[in-house]
Design a protein around this motif. Structure first.
Motif, mmCIF file in Angstrom:
data_model
loop_
_atom_site.group_PDB
_atom_site.id
_atom_site.type_symbol
_atom_site.label_atom_id
_atom_site.label_comp_id
_atom_site.label_asym_id
_atom_site.label_seq_id
_atom_site.Cartn_x
_atom_site.Cartn_y
_atom_site.Cartn_z
ATOM 1 N N GLY A 1 0.805 -1.206 0.000
ATOM 2 C CA GLY A 1 0.000 0.000 0.000
ATOM 3 C C GLY A 1 0.836 1.252 0.000
ATOM 4 N N ALA A 2 0.156 2.389 -0.053
ATOM 5 C CA ALA A 2 0.834 3.681 -0.016
ATOM 6 C C ALA A 2 -0.083 4.716 0.609
ATOM 7 N N ASP A 3 0.483 5.570 1.444
ATOM 8 C CA ASP A 3 -0.225 6.695 2.043
ATOM 9 C C ASP A 3 0.367 7.990 1.516
ATOM 10 N N VAL A 4 -0.491 8.957 1.258
ATOM 11 C CA VAL A 4 -0.062 10.287 0.852
ATOM 12 C C VAL A 4 -0.583 11.270 1.893
ATOM 13 N N TYR A 5 0.326 11.986 2.552
ATOM 14 C CA TYR A 5 -0.048 12.919 3.613
ATOM 15 C C TYR A 5 -0.311 14.293 3.000
ATOM 16 N N ILE A 6 -1.595 14.673 2.986
ATOM 17 C CA ILE A 6 -2.036 15.899 2.335
ATOM 18 C C ILE A 6 -1.618 17.116 3.164
ATOM 19 N N ILE A 7 -2.010 17.112 4.405
ATOM 20 C CA ILE A 7 -1.594 18.109 5.384
ATOM 21 C C ILE A 7 -1.281 17.351 6.672
ATOM 22 N N LYS A 8 -0.793 18.044 7.648
ATOM 23 C CA LYS A 8 -0.479 17.375 8.907
ATOM 24 C C LYS A 8 -1.759 16.801 9.509
ATOM 25 N N HIS A 9 -1.688 15.543 9.945
ATOM 26 C CA HIS A 9 -2.779 14.802 10.581
ATOM 27 C C HIS A 9 -3.834 14.283 9.601
ATOM 28 N N LEU A 10 -3.628 14.446 8.297
ATOM 29 C CA LEU A 10 -4.604 13.973 7.313
ATOM 30 C C LEU A 10 -3.884 13.288 6.152
ATOM 31 N N TYR A 11 -4.349 12.078 5.796
ATOM 32 C CA TYR A 11 -3.738 11.372 4.670
ATOM 33 C C TYR A 11 -4.787 10.585 3.892
ATOM 34 N N MET A 12 -4.418 10.205 2.666
ATOM 35 C CA MET A 12 -5.237 9.337 1.824
ATOM 36 C C MET A 12 -4.355 8.199 1.337
ATOM 37 N N GLY A 13 -4.950 7.045 1.091
ATOM 38 C CA GLY A 13 -4.132 5.915 0.692
ATOM 39 C C GLY A 13 -4.909 4.838 -0.039
ATOM 40 N N VAL A 14 -4.157 3.902 -0.586
ATOM 41 C CA VAL A 14 -4.717 2.731 -1.278
ATOM 42 C C VAL A 14 -3.964 1.496 -0.809
ATOM 43 N N GLU A 15 -4.601 0.325 -1.009
ATOM 44 C CA GLU A 15 -3.960 -0.910 -0.553
ATOM 45 C C GLU A 15 -4.380 -2.070 -1.434
ATOM 46 N N LEU A 16 -3.444 -2.918 -1.749
ATOM 47 C CA LEU A 16 -3.666 -4.119 -2.550
ATOM 48 C C LEU A 16 -3.191 -5.323 -1.747
ATOM 49 N N GLY A 17 -3.974 -6.400 -1.758
ATOM 50 C CA GLY A 17 -3.621 -7.576 -0.976
ATOM 51 C C GLY A 17 -3.547 -8.837 -1.816
ATOM 52 N N LEU A 18 -2.785 -9.800 -1.336
ATOM 53 C CA LEU A 18 -2.718 -11.141 -1.932
ATOM 54 C C LEU A 18 -2.820 -12.133 -0.787
ATOM 55 N N GLY A 19 -3.871 -12.964 -0.828
ATOM 56 C CA GLY A 19 -4.022 -13.871 0.300
ATOM 57 C C GLY A 19 -5.141 -14.867 0.131
ATOM 58 N N VAL A 20 -5.493 -15.495 1.242
ATOM 59 C CA VAL A 20 -6.511 -16.542 1.259
ATOM 60 C C VAL A 20 -7.679 -16.114 2.138
ATOM 61 N N ASN A 21 -8.853 -16.597 1.789
ATOM 62 C CA ASN A 21 -10.063 -16.370 2.567
ATOM 63 C C ASN A 21 -10.805 -17.698 2.665
ATOM 64 N N SER A 22 -10.869 -18.253 3.866
ATOM 65 C CA SER A 22 -11.552 -19.530 4.086
ATOM 66 C C SER A 22 -12.828 -19.266 4.882
ATOM 67 N N ILE A 23 -13.967 -19.673 4.332
ATOM 68 C CA ILE A 23 -15.265 -19.482 4.981
ATOM 69 C C ILE A 23 -15.904 -20.844 5.235
#
Length: 258
Positions: A197-219
Motif C-alpha cells: 500500500g501507499a499513504d499520501v499525507y495531504i496536510i499534517k494529521h490527514l492522509y489518503m491511501g490505497v492498498e492491494l492484498g494477496l491472500g486466502v479467505n476460508s469461509i
C-alpha cells in the motif's frame, strides 16, 4: 476494476509530484513512533455518500517505520414482516422474524519503506477472523378446507440462516404461495493477506491511501437446522468456501493521525 487502478494511478502521480517539490529538510507531516491513526473509506463518486465505515480501523506506530494495525467490525440486524394469510380474513397474518450478528477482529504489521515527508509506501501482512450467527422464525397459517374450513398454525424455526421467500401467487383456497430459498447463513471466516500500500499525507494529521492484498479467505458455513413446531424437519450440512488471489479495496482510505 479500471476505476480502481485509475484512482491508484492519480494518487501515486500526485504523491510523486508533490514529493519532488518538497524540501525533505522541513518538519515531517507524517506520523512516527508513538502516534495513532484511524481510517474511513472515501468514495467520492458513490450514490450512497462519500464516506463509508465497514469497520473500525486503526494503527499504532511502534517505530517511525513499523506500525501495528487493528480492525474491528460489528453488525446486528433484526427483521419483522407480516402479510395477510388469505383474502377475506382480517385477523390472521403470516409473520417472520429474523436476526443476525456479525463480529470481526483483525491485526497485522506494516513496514513503511521511505523517509519521505509526504509519501509512505509500505508492505505488511494481516490476519482477520469473522463470526456470523443467524436465527429465523416464522408463523404460517394453512387453510384445511372441507370439512373443517379451519386454519392450522405452523411455526418454523431455522438456526444459522434465514428463510428467503417471495410470493408467486395464490392457491385455490386463497392462500399465498411462496418461492423459498435461504439467506444470511452463519459462518466462521479466516483471512490471511500480504499487503502492499501507499499513504499520501495531504496536510499534517490527514492522509489518503490505497492498498492491494494477496491472500486466502476460508469461509466455513455452519450447519442449518430447520424445525417445524419444535420437531426436527431437515438440515443443510456444513459447507466450505476457499479463495486465493488478489483483493483490492475499491475505496480510498481516508485517515487521521495524532
Amino acid at each position: 476494476m479500471k476505476s480502481n487502478y485509475l484512482i491508484l494511478s492519480i494518487i501515486l502521480l500526485f504523491a510523486i509530484a508533490v514529493n519532488g517539490q518538497e524540501n525533505e529538510q522541513n518538519a515531517t507531516i507524517r506520523p512516527g513512533k508513538g502516534n495513532v491513526s484511524f481510517e474511513l473509506d472515501f468514495l467520492p463518486f458513490s450514490s450512497d455518500g462519500p464516506i463509508r465505515m465497514n469497520a473500525l480501523r486503526g494503527r499504532y506506530f511502534i517505530s517511525d517505520h513499523m506500525a501495528l494495525n487493528v480492525n474491528f467490525n460489528f453488525d446486528n440486524k433484526k427483521l419483522h414482516n407480516e402479510v395477510p394469510s388469505s383474502y377475506g380474513t382480517g385477523s390472521l397474518f403470516d409473520s417472520e422474524d429474523g436476526k443476525y450478528t456479525v463480529f470481526g477482529l483483525g491485526a497485522g504489521l506494516e513496514y513503511h519503506l521511505l523517509n519521505s515527508r509526504r509519501v509512505s509506501p509500505y508492505v505488511g501482512f494481516n490476519v482477520a477472523y469473522e463470526l456470523k450467527n443467524s436465527h429465523y422464525e416464522s408463523i404460517t397459517n394453512y387453510y384445511q378446507g372441507y370439512p373443517t374450513s379451519e386454519y392450522t398454525e405452523v411455526k418454523t424455526e431455522i438456526e444459522n440462516a434465514w428463510s428467503e421467500y417471495s410470493m408467486i401467487g395464490y392457491d385455490q383456497y386463497g392462500n399465498p404461495v411462496y418461492n423459498y430459498g435461504m439467506s444470511q447463513r452463519g459462518y466462521n471466516s479466516l483471512k490471511v493477506n500480504a499487503v502492499l500500500g501507499a499513504d499520501v499525507y495531504i496536510i499534517k494529521h490527514l492522509y489518503m491511501g490505497v492498498e492491494l492484498g494477496l491472500g486466502v479467505n476460508s469461509i466455513k458455513y455452519k450447519e442449518v437446522v430447520i424445525k417445524k413446531d419444535g420437531n426436527f424437519d431437515h438440515k443443510y450440512p456444513e459447507a466450505t468456501d476457499f479463495d486465493f488471489g488478489l483483493n483490492f479495496n475499491n475505496a480510498i482510505r481516508l485517515g487521521f493521525w495524532f
